[in-house]
Design a protein around this motif. Sequence first.
Motif, PDB file in Angstrom:
ATOM      1  N   ASP A 108      45.997  44.724  33.273  1.00  0.00           N
ATOM      2  CA  ASP A 108      47.202  43.935  33.517  1.00  0.00           C
ATOM      3  C   ASP A 108      46.970  42.806  34.519  1.00  0.00           C
ATOM      4  OD1 ASP A 108      46.760  45.657  35.619  1.00  0.00           O
ATOM      5  OD2 ASP A 108      48.713  46.652  35.507  1.00  0.00           O
ATOM      6  N   GLN A 109      45.699  42.483  34.798  1.00  0.00           N
ATOM      7  CA  GLN A 109      45.367  41.412  35.739  1.00  0.00           C
ATOM      8  C   GLN A 109      43.941  40.938  35.491  1.00  0.00           C
ATOM      9  OE1 GLN A 109      45.409  43.318  39.698  1.00  0.00           O
ATOM     10  NE2 GLN A 109      45.417  45.194  38.486  1.00  0.00           N
ATOM     11  N   GLY A 110      43.511  39.922  36.229  1.00  0.00           N
ATOM     12  CA  GLY A 110      42.175  39.391  36.051  1.00  0.00           C
ATOM     13  C   GLY A 110      41.108  40.350  36.546  1.00  0.00           C
ATOM     14  N   PRO A 111      39.879  40.219  36.018  1.00  0.00           N
ATOM     15  CA  PRO A 111      38.800  41.144  36.393  1.00  0.00           C
ATOM     16  C   PRO A 111      38.501  41.196  37.881  1.00  0.00           C
ATOM     17  CG  PRO A 111      38.202  39.897  34.444  1.00  0.00           C
ATOM     18  CD  PRO A 111      39.467  39.284  34.955  1.00  0.00           C
ATOM     19  N   SER A 112      38.452  40.066  38.551  1.00  0.00           N
ATOM     20  CA  SER A 112      38.085  40.085  39.964  1.00  0.00           C
ATOM     21  C   SER A 112      39.146  40.792  40.801  1.00  0.00           C
ATOM     22  CB  SER A 112      37.863  38.658  40.478  1.00  0.00           C
ATOM     23  OG  SER A 112      39.036  37.881  40.336  1.00  0.00           O
ATOM     24  N   GLU A 113      40.415  40.574  40.474  1.00  0.00           N
ATOM     25  CA  GLU A 113      41.486  41.247  41.204  1.00  0.00           C
ATOM     26  C   GLU A 113      41.476  42.745  40.911  1.00  0.00           C
ATOM     27  OE1 GLU A 113      46.303  40.859  42.032  1.00  0.00           O
ATOM     28  OE2 GLU A 113      45.353  39.665  40.459  1.00  0.00           O
ATOM     29  N   ALA A 114      41.258  43.101  39.642  1.00  0.00           N
ATOM     30  CA  ALA A 114      41.192  44.517  39.275  1.00  0.00           C
ATOM     31  C   ALA A 114      40.029  45.205  39.987  1.00  0.00           C
ATOM     32  CB  ALA A 114      41.056  44.652  37.764  1.00  0.00           C
ATOM     33  N   ASP A 115      38.885  44.541  40.053  1.00  0.00           N
ATOM     34  CA  ASP A 115      37.732  45.108  40.752  1.00  0.00           C
ATOM     35  C   ASP A 115      38.061  45.386  42.215  1.00  0.00           C
ATOM     36  OD1 ASP A 115      36.301  44.780  38.420  1.00  0.00           O
ATOM     37  OD2 ASP A 115      35.026  43.159  39.171  1.00  0.00           O
ATOM     38  N   ALA A 116      38.692  44.417  42.861  1.00  0.00           N
ATOM     39  CA  ALA A 116      38.988  44.546  44.286  1.00  0.00           C
ATOM     40  C   ALA A 116      39.968  45.678  44.555  1.00  0.00           C
ATOM     41  CB  ALA A 116      39.537  43.223  44.813  1.00  0.00           C
ATOM     42  N   ILE A 117      40.985  45.792  43.719  1.00  0.00           N
ATOM     43  CA  ILE A 117      41.968  46.859  43.886  1.00  0.00           C
ATOM     44  C   ILE A 117      41.314  48.219  43.693  1.00  0.00           C
ATOM     45  CG2 ILE A 117      44.018  47.912  42.843  1.00  0.00           C
ATOM     46  CD1 ILE A 117      45.016  45.063  42.280  1.00  0.00           C
TER      47      ILE A 117
END
Length: 258
Positions: A108-117
């Motif tokens: 439900d979001q971009g890869p870099s943001e998902a990775d960080a979360i």
Amino acid sequence: MKFAFSTLGVPGMPVADVAALAAGTGYQGVELRTHPEEPVHLGLTTPERQAVVKEFERAGVEILTVAGYARVAAAGDDGPVLQELDRLVRLAGDLGAAFVRVFPGGGDQGPSEADAIAARRLGAAAETAASTGVRILLETHDSHRTGADVSRVLGTVGHKHAGALWDVMHPWLGGEAPRTTHASLSPFLGYLQVKDVASRDDLTPLPLGAGLLPLAECLSLADPDGWVCWEYEKRWYEGAAELPGLLAAGREHLAGLV
């Protein structure tokens, strides 16, 4: 190599029957699907947890994994996800399981943001996991289906109690070769989860060896002293053959590949 199967293949089966089935078909362990519709879930009381442990001890079968459904990369507040992770880890500790399985769920979001979360949440949860002797394993699945995807997260976490579960189907669906998957996951790998399907367009579970998944190559890369778990997705495919009658032949097939 030690073999286990997931209770996703025997939906709703009582714990005593699962333990007896594993022992009777030559499996050393079981991955327990942890969900409200199953006998093992997060709401078990302390006496109920102790009863589960006793059933598996009686059968001489190991509880390998508490297979939860926390989605560590999903958008939203950290609080509910961390609470679920904490409950899963504590359940695993009470049951004597070595691992907790979690999903990414970051589509439900971009890869870099998902990775960080995902890295932030796993890093926090790994501290509790360490105190209970449990490893949290992020499965190759959904938004992070390849080894490269999962390794991006775990490389950031950098904690030995946060690792990887290699579900061999999802990297294959993502076009990643087994050797590439293994190279990415090997610093973090907990164990392999195997299955078989007819094609990329038909994911109905099949007996091991009856489909197209590169099981022999995947097992050739696995730790010879480690675990391999058969996840037969009967819960999602009601028309699939019943798993109990397939288990013994499936174990023999895996042993032959090793």
